[in-house]
Scaffold this motif. Structure first.
Motif, mmCIF file in Angstrom:
data_model
loop_
_atom_site.group_PDB
_atom_site.id
_atom_site.type_symbol
_atom_site.label_atom_id
_atom_site.label_comp_id
_atom_site.label_asym_id
_atom_site.label_seq_id
_atom_site.Cartn_x
_atom_site.Cartn_y
_atom_site.Cartn_z
ATOM 1 N N GLY A 156 44.087 44.290 42.078
ATOM 2 C CA GLY A 156 43.221 44.743 40.871
ATOM 3 C C GLY A 156 42.487 43.884 39.968
ATOM 4 N N LEU A 157 42.937 42.725 39.868
ATOM 5 C CA LEU A 157 42.280 41.626 39.257
ATOM 6 C C LEU A 157 40.877 41.467 39.944
ATOM 7 C CD1 LEU A 157 45.082 39.381 38.244
ATOM 8 C CD2 LEU A 157 43.473 40.823 36.764
ATOM 9 N N TRP B 141 36.743 32.804 39.514
ATOM 10 C CA TRP B 141 37.934 33.681 39.187
ATOM 11 C C TRP B 141 37.951 34.555 40.391
ATOM 12 C CZ3 TRP B 141 41.918 32.810 36.734
ATOM 13 C CH2 TRP B 141 42.046 32.074 35.630
ATOM 14 N N ASN C 119 49.590 33.472 34.515
ATOM 15 C CA ASN C 119 49.826 35.225 34.536
ATOM 16 C C ASN C 119 51.396 35.229 34.517
ATOM 17 O OD1 ASN C 119 50.136 37.785 35.358
ATOM 18 N ND2 ASN C 119 48.269 37.625 36.623
ATOM 19 N N ARG D 70 39.055 43.152 41.829
ATOM 20 C CA ARG D 70 38.134 44.448 41.789
ATOM 21 C C ARG D 70 37.440 44.062 40.269
ATOM 22 N NH1 ARG D 70 41.962 47.757 44.163
ATOM 23 N NH2 ARG D 70 42.695 48.277 42.467
ATOM 24 N N GLN D 71 38.329 43.872 39.146
ATOM 25 C CA GLN D 71 37.920 43.709 37.827
ATOM 26 C C GLN D 71 36.673 42.356 37.974
ATOM 27 O OE1 GLN D 71 40.890 43.310 35.200
ATOM 28 N NE2 GLN D 71 41.963 45.121 35.684
ATOM 29 N N ARG D 72 37.159 41.277 38.543
ATOM 30 C CA ARG D 72 36.467 40.279 38.677
ATOM 31 C C ARG D 72 35.026 40.042 39.288
ATOM 32 N NH1 ARG D 72 41.837 36.440 39.011
ATOM 33 N NH2 ARG D 72 42.286 36.611 36.837
ATOM 34 N N ALA E 44 32.796 34.150 36.653
ATOM 35 C CA ALA E 44 33.552 35.165 37.219
ATOM 36 C C ALA E 44 33.530 34.839 38.845
ATOM 37 C CB ALA E 44 32.491 36.549 36.936
ATOM 38 N N THR F 257 41.378 34.165 42.878
ATOM 39 C CA THR F 257 42.127 35.587 43.120
ATOM 40 C C THR F 257 42.446 35.485 44.770
ATOM 41 O OG1 THR F 257 41.167 36.791 41.517
ATOM 42 C CG2 THR F 257 42.395 37.928 43.187
ATOM 43 N N ASP G 34 33.503 43.036 39.815
ATOM 44 C CA ASP G 34 32.548 43.929 38.751
ATOM 45 C C ASP G 34 32.199 43.053 37.637
ATOM 46 O OD1 ASP G 34 33.088 46.191 40.187
ATOM 47 O OD2 ASP G 34 34.671 47.064 39.025
ATOM 48 N N THR G 35 32.684 42.107 37.072
ATOM 49 C CA THR G 35 32.337 41.335 35.913
ATOM 50 C C THR G 35 31.189 40.495 36.618
ATOM 51 O OG1 THR G 35 34.629 41.453 34.786
ATOM 52 C CG2 THR G 35 32.890 39.489 34.289
ATOM 53 N N HIS G 36 31.278 39.674 37.806
ATOM 54 C CA HIS G 36 30.372 39.043 38.343
ATOM 55 C C HIS G 36 29.084 39.703 38.675
ATOM 56 C CE1 HIS G 36 28.248 36.232 41.208
ATOM 57 N NE2 HIS G 36 28.360 37.123 42.025
#
Length: 361
Positions: A176-177, A53, A111, A179-181, A50, A57, A183-185
């Motif tokens: 947006g990606l 990624w 993407n 923030r998701q990545r 993560a 990003t 959070d995953t990390h």
């Protein structure tokens, strides 16, 4: 004699059962530690993936920022030509814009939505670059007024707004990606810490239970052995005193060996010896006089090879060198050494090992 045999039997049965339970408890602690470490390593790998990624990003956002900067530079060149009424080299600005666009395409090749945005952006950029080239040609021909009119017309069309809109949507999608990545990390990193903490706590509890039962077994064995000795001394005091001494020595040796083998930690006893290769004023070496299986595993040899060997003659590993250096230092200073051994490079489940070295008086 009958009383002595009965007491000996009574002493052996509970002691053996308690030892078996203690060993099973310690084995469960070791297995739990292995499972917890495996789960933690898996989560750490997910967290690292993560994090990669997240870095990717950031690169995409940097590429979008490069496009904006390159367009700003191209616009500045266009204004400079109009003010100076002379042609300014604009080839480099064209190259920077296209290079930034190419980098963005390479970074977002997986993407589809971003690729579609870049298709639209490429059309808009080509139009702006074409206008820059036309402006330069008009200035070269001395038609500055026509070039100025072209620039003012371009300021009122939709190209600039459309370009900014595409770049803003591209950046918003990447944020947006991001923030998701992130959070995953954080999720996988927190789970790894949770697994490690839970495994450590559970292992400590199991080791404490096993150690307590082992101590109770030793206490019970000593009490019943004392009763057996008293009964034997009443009948044959002189003869059984000698036998009791021999039996006690054997039991102590057996207990020491059993306790040593049951230890999860690596343990060894070494004594200093002079080097046998004739070297003068060389550092003393250490001969291992006792060790358990955990120590043999740490040094990558069998226990039979480890006991009686000199540390300096073992196959050199990071752990061998660190233990020998710490032991030589303690031998010279007499001070207790407490430290850590770093993980062996290339290990699939790297762990830090606590090292403690002390010198007996």
């Amino acid at each position: 004699s009958t009383s002595q045999a009965e007491l000996t039997t009574q002493a052996g049965a509970p002691n053996t059962s308690s030892r078996r339970v203690s060993r099973l408890t310690l084995a469960a602690a070791a297995l739990l530690s292995l499972v917890g470490a495996t789960l933690a390593v898996r989560r750490l790998n997910e967290a690292r993936h993560a994090a990669e990624w997240v870095a990717h990003t950031h690169e995409v956002l940097d590429a979008a920022h490069e496009i904006r900067n390159a367009l700003a530079a191209a616009d500045a060149i266009q204004l400079a030509m109009l003010r100076a009424a002379s042609v300014v080299d604009h080839v480099e600005s064209h190259r920077r814009v296209r290079q930034a666009l190419t980098r963005s395409r390479a970074l977002t090749r997986d993407n589809l939505e971003q690729q579609q945005r870049l298709d639209t952006l490429e059309e808009l950029l080509e139009e702006r670059l074409r206008r820059l080239a036309v402006t330069a040609e008009l200035v070269r021909q001395g038609q500055v007024d026509s070039a100025m009119k072209l620039v003012r017309t371009a300021e009122h069309d939709d190209n600039v707004a459309a370009t900014d809109g595409v770049l803003s949507r591209l950046a918003a999608a990447e944020h947006g990606l991001l923030r998701q990545r992130i959070d995953t990390h954080m999720f996988h990193a927190d789970r790894a810490r949770l697994y490690l903490a839970g495994t450590l706590l559970a292992s400590i509890v199991l080791v404490a239970i096993g150690t307590t039962r082992l101590r109770k077994a030793e206490t019970s064995a000593r009490r019943l052995a004392a009763e057996a000795d008293s009964a034997a001394q009443a009948a044959r005091a002189a003869e059984l005193a000698l036998r009791d001494s021999e039996a006690t020595a054997r039991r102590n040796e057996g207990r020491f060996r059993a306790a040593l083998d049951a230890m999860v930690d690596a343990f060894l006893i070494a004594r200093p010896v002079e080097p046998d290769d004739g070297t003068v004023n060389a550092e003393p070496d250490l001969e291992i006089v006792e060790a358990n299986e955990a120590a043999a595993t740490l040094f990558g040899v069998t226990r039979d090879l480890l006991v009686g060997a000199q540390l300096g003659r073992l196959t050199l590993t990071p752990h061998t060198a660190a233990v020998r250096d710490a032991a030589i230092r303690v031998l010279r200073t007499g001070e207790l050494h407490v430290g850590e051994l770093s993980p062996v490079p290339g290990s699939t489940a790297p762990v830090w090992i606590r090292l403690q070295v002390a010198r007996t008086s």
